[in-house]
Design a protein around this motif. Structure first.
Motif, PDB file in Angstrom:
ATOM      1  N   LEU A   5       0.849  -1.192   0.000  1.00  0.00           N
ATOM      2  CA  LEU A   5       0.000   0.000   0.000  1.00  0.00           C
ATOM      3  C   LEU A   5       0.881   1.238   0.000  1.00  0.00           C
ATOM      4  CD1 LEU A   5      -2.747  -0.949   2.608  1.00  0.00           C
ATOM      5  CD2 LEU A   5      -3.044  -0.733   0.132  1.00  0.00           C
ATOM      6  N   THR A   6       0.639   2.122  -0.922  1.00  0.00           N
ATOM      7  CA  THR A   6       1.447   3.335  -0.993  1.00  0.00           C
ATOM      8  C   THR A   6       0.593   4.581  -1.103  1.00  0.00           C
ATOM      9  OG1 THR A   6       3.182   4.497  -2.243  1.00  0.00           O
ATOM     10  CG2 THR A   6       1.718   3.057  -3.514  1.00  0.00           C
ATOM     11  N   ASP A   7       0.951   5.579  -0.315  1.00  0.00           N
ATOM     12  CA  ASP A   7       0.401   6.911  -0.474  1.00  0.00           C
ATOM     13  C   ASP A   7       0.848   7.435  -1.840  1.00  0.00           C
ATOM     14  OD1 ASP A   7      -0.740   9.442   0.313  1.00  0.00           O
ATOM     15  OD2 ASP A   7       1.307  10.136   0.722  1.00  0.00           O
ATOM     16  N   LEU A   8       0.228   8.496  -2.313  1.00  0.00           N
ATOM     17  CA  LEU A   8       0.580   9.047  -3.618  1.00  0.00           C
ATOM     18  C   LEU A   8       1.426  10.315  -3.508  1.00  0.00           C
ATOM     19  CD1 LEU A   8      -2.695   8.414  -5.671  1.00  0.00           C
ATOM     20  CD2 LEU A   8      -0.538   7.158  -5.754  1.00  0.00           C
ATOM     21  N   ASP A   9       0.830  11.425  -3.106  1.00  0.00           N
ATOM     22  CA  ASP A   9       1.556  12.701  -3.092  1.00  0.00           C
ATOM     23  C   ASP A   9       2.746  12.657  -2.142  1.00  0.00           C
ATOM     24  OD1 ASP A   9      -0.110  14.688  -4.786  1.00  0.00           O
ATOM     25  OD2 ASP A   9      -1.588  13.651  -3.544  1.00  0.00           O
ATOM     26  N   GLU A  10       3.893  13.036  -2.675  1.00  0.00           N
ATOM     27  CA  GLU A  10       5.165  13.062  -1.935  1.00  0.00           C
ATOM     28  C   GLU A  10       5.620  11.668  -1.490  1.00  0.00           C
ATOM     29  OE1 GLU A  10       6.900  15.920  -1.918  1.00  0.00           O
ATOM     30  OE2 GLU A  10       5.188  16.689  -3.054  1.00  0.00           O
ATOM     31  N   THR A  11       5.008  10.622  -2.046  1.00  0.00           N
ATOM     32  CA  THR A  11       5.416   9.239  -1.736  1.00  0.00           C
ATOM     33  C   THR A  11       5.694   8.495  -3.032  1.00  0.00           C
ATOM     34  OG1 THR A  11       4.169   9.255   0.344  1.00  0.00           O
ATOM     35  CG2 THR A  11       4.754   7.106  -0.541  1.00  0.00           C
ATOM     36  N   LEU A  12       4.656   8.002  -3.698  1.00  0.00           N
ATOM     37  CA  LEU A  12       4.870   7.350  -4.996  1.00  0.00           C
ATOM     38  C   LEU A  12       5.061   8.381  -6.102  1.00  0.00           C
ATOM     39  CD1 LEU A  12       4.958   4.645  -6.569  1.00  0.00           C
ATOM     40  CD2 LEU A  12       2.489   4.934  -6.947  1.00  0.00           C
ATOM     41  N   LEU A  13       4.350   9.491  -6.004  1.00  0.00           N
ATOM     42  CA  LEU A  13       4.448  10.525  -7.044  1.00  0.00           C
ATOM     43  C   LEU A  13       5.690  11.378  -6.854  1.00  0.00           C
ATOM     44  CD1 LEU A  13       0.806  11.961  -7.219  1.00  0.00           C
ATOM     45  CD2 LEU A  13       1.739   9.921  -8.335  1.00  0.00           C
ATOM     46  N   HIS A  14       6.330  11.719  -7.957  1.00  0.00           N
ATOM     47  CA  HIS A  14       7.373  12.742  -7.926  1.00  0.00           C
ATOM     48  C   HIS A  14       6.723  14.077  -7.606  1.00  0.00           C
ATOM     49  CE1 HIS A  14      10.551  10.496 -10.604  1.00  0.00           C
ATOM     50  NE2 HIS A  14      10.187   9.814  -9.534  1.00  0.00           N
ATOM     51  N   SER A  15       7.517  15.063  -7.297  1.00  0.00           N
ATOM     52  CA  SER A  15       6.983  16.380  -6.934  1.00  0.00           C
ATOM     53  C   SER A  15       6.245  17.052  -8.081  1.00  0.00           C
ATOM     54  CB  SER A  15       8.115  17.289  -6.441  1.00  0.00           C
ATOM     55  OG  SER A  15       8.649  16.778  -5.231  1.00  0.00           O
ATOM     56  N   ASP A  16       6.494  16.612  -9.321  1.00  0.00           N
ATOM     57  CA  ASP A  16       5.750  17.149 -10.460  1.00  0.00           C
ATOM     58  C   ASP A  16       4.457  16.377 -10.710  1.00  0.00           C
ATOM     59  OD1 ASP A  16       6.643  14.768 -11.543  1.00  0.00           O
ATOM     60  OD2 ASP A  16       7.739  15.672 -13.211  1.00  0.00           O
ATOM     61  N   LYS A  17       4.086  15.517  -9.764  1.00  0.00           N
ATOM     62  CA  LYS A  17       2.826  14.752  -9.785  1.00  0.00           C
ATOM     63  C   LYS A  17       2.802  13.681 -10.872  1.00  0.00           C
ATOM     64  CE  LYS A  17       1.497  17.330  -6.420  1.00  0.00           C
ATOM     65  NZ  LYS A  17       1.636  16.833  -5.033  1.00  0.00           N
ATOM     66  N   THR A  18       3.953  13.103 -11.165  1.00  0.00           N
ATOM     67  CA  THR A  18       4.031  11.997 -12.111  1.00  0.00           C
ATOM     68  C   THR A  18       4.579  10.758 -11.409  1.00  0.00           C
ATOM     69  OG1 THR A  18       6.287  12.553 -12.813  1.00  0.00           O
ATOM     70  CG2 THR A  18       4.459  13.555 -14.051  1.00  0.00           C
ATOM     71  N   ILE A  19       4.280   9.590 -11.984  1.00  0.00           N
ATOM     72  CA  ILE A  19       4.875   8.331 -11.531  1.00  0.00           C
ATOM     73  C   ILE A  19       5.901   7.925 -12.581  1.00  0.00           C
ATOM     74  CG2 ILE A  19       4.481   5.938 -10.836  1.00  0.00           C
ATOM     75  CD1 ILE A  19       1.561   6.603 -10.394  1.00  0.00           C
ATOM     76  N   SER A  20       7.102   7.611 -12.164  1.00  0.00           N
ATOM     77  CA  SER A  20       8.138   7.245 -13.119  1.00  0.00           C
ATOM     78  C   SER A  20       7.833   5.888 -13.753  1.00  0.00           C
ATOM     79  CB  SER A  20       9.500   7.182 -12.425  1.00  0.00           C
ATOM     80  OG  SER A  20       9.568   6.060 -11.557  1.00  0.00           O
ATOM     81  N   ASP A  21       8.329   5.694 -14.965  1.00  0.00           N
ATOM     82  CA  ASP A  21       8.180   4.400 -15.630  1.00  0.00           C
ATOM     83  C   ASP A  21       8.818   3.291 -14.798  1.00  0.00           C
ATOM     84  OD1 ASP A  21       6.855   5.586 -17.739  1.00  0.00           O
ATOM     85  OD2 ASP A  21       8.663   5.782 -18.976  1.00  0.00           O
ATOM     86  N   TYR A  22       9.911   3.612 -14.153  1.00  0.00           N
ATOM     87  CA  TYR A  22      10.598   2.635 -13.302  1.00  0.00           C
ATOM     88  C   TYR A  22       9.688   2.166 -12.162  1.00  0.00           C
ATOM     89  CZ  TYR A  22      13.684   1.116  -9.484  1.00  0.00           C
ATOM     90  OH  TYR A  22      14.250   0.427  -8.438  1.00  0.00           O
TER      91      TYR A  22
END
Length: 256
Positions: A5-22
């Protein structure tokens, strides 16, 4: 581990609000290994559809625990009643300036009394404008732009079952039913799907992640997390901009 389980903002998401392909690739590898993946976020589901499409999580805990989805089907919801919602909105009018900025989530939509600059970075480009005069729908949660804890407390005390928490990265407070927490949502999933909480690894960075990290078998704080989250976490991973969630999963769940 049986569930991530992962939070999104400032956790899984980068600061530009994207998720990396990696990060997307690592999460999909975990699913291929038989480990379930879920989001656990304060955002409403309508505000994270982009990320759901990218990752295809098994579970989505949204609105800070007020809504739970399994394979994109709603399985549990908690909200204020219409009467409670209207009492809280009346309290906002009583204790706050008439033009104070706020958002309100229902099951289907996000309402916002701001007309301009609704970019993704600004929170929700798909929100619906409302001035919250004569609002007649039950709220799952609402957020208020204030740093005044005493004002937030007075508003929350308007109804008996209201929980309120600040955000660490923006000058806002979140208000929701006292039953609508991430940890209560996890308990529901654990019981319904027979997933022991000790078999869940969770990632977070902010105040409303503390209960989640304490409940799960492995609670992991981001390097960019607030100090209160780091203090209770079992582990600390790299920052959100360094793909800390994916790096931790690759090292501890996919290797060996």
């Amino acid at each position: 581990m049986k569930l991530i389980l992962t939070d999104l903002d400032e956790t899984l998401l980068h600061s530009d609000k994207t998720i990396s392909d990696y990060s997307i690739q690592i999460l999909k590898k975990c699913q291929a290994k038989g480990i379930l993946v879920g989001f656990s976020t304060t955002r409403g589901k309508v505000n994270i559809e982009e990320y759901i499409q990218q990752v295809q999580p098994d579970f989505v805990i949204c609105n800070g625990g007020a809504g739970i989805y399994y394979q994109n089907e709603l399985i549990h919801t908690v909200s204020f009643s219409l009467e409670e919602t209207q009492l809280l909105l009346s309290a906002v009018k009583k204790y706050c300036p008439h033009n104070i900025e706020m958002t309100l989530d229902t099951l289907e939509n996000i309402y916002w009394n701001r007309k301009d600059d609704k970019s993704v970075k600004a929170y929700a480009d798909n929100s619906i404008y409302h001035d919250f005069v004569d609002f007649n729908l039950p709220a799952m949660k609402f957020c208020l732009k204030t740093q005044d804890e005493q004002v937030a407390k007075k508003i929350a005390q308007t109804v008996s079952s209201c929980d309120y928490l600040p955000f660490s990265d923006i000058p806002w407070y979140k208000f929701s039913s006292g039953k609508a927490t991430k940890e209560n949502a996890i308990k529901f999933i654990s019981e319904k799907f027979e997933i022991p909480t000790e078999k869940i690894v969770a990632f977070g960075d902010d105040f409303n992640d503390i209960g989640m990290l304490q409940l799960c078998g492995k609670g992991v704080a981001m390097e960019n997390a607030i100090s209160q989250v780091k203090e209770i976490a079992d582990e600390i991973t790299l920052s959100n901009n360094d793909d800390g969630v994916a790096k931790f999963l690759e090292k501890f769940l996919l290797k060996g």
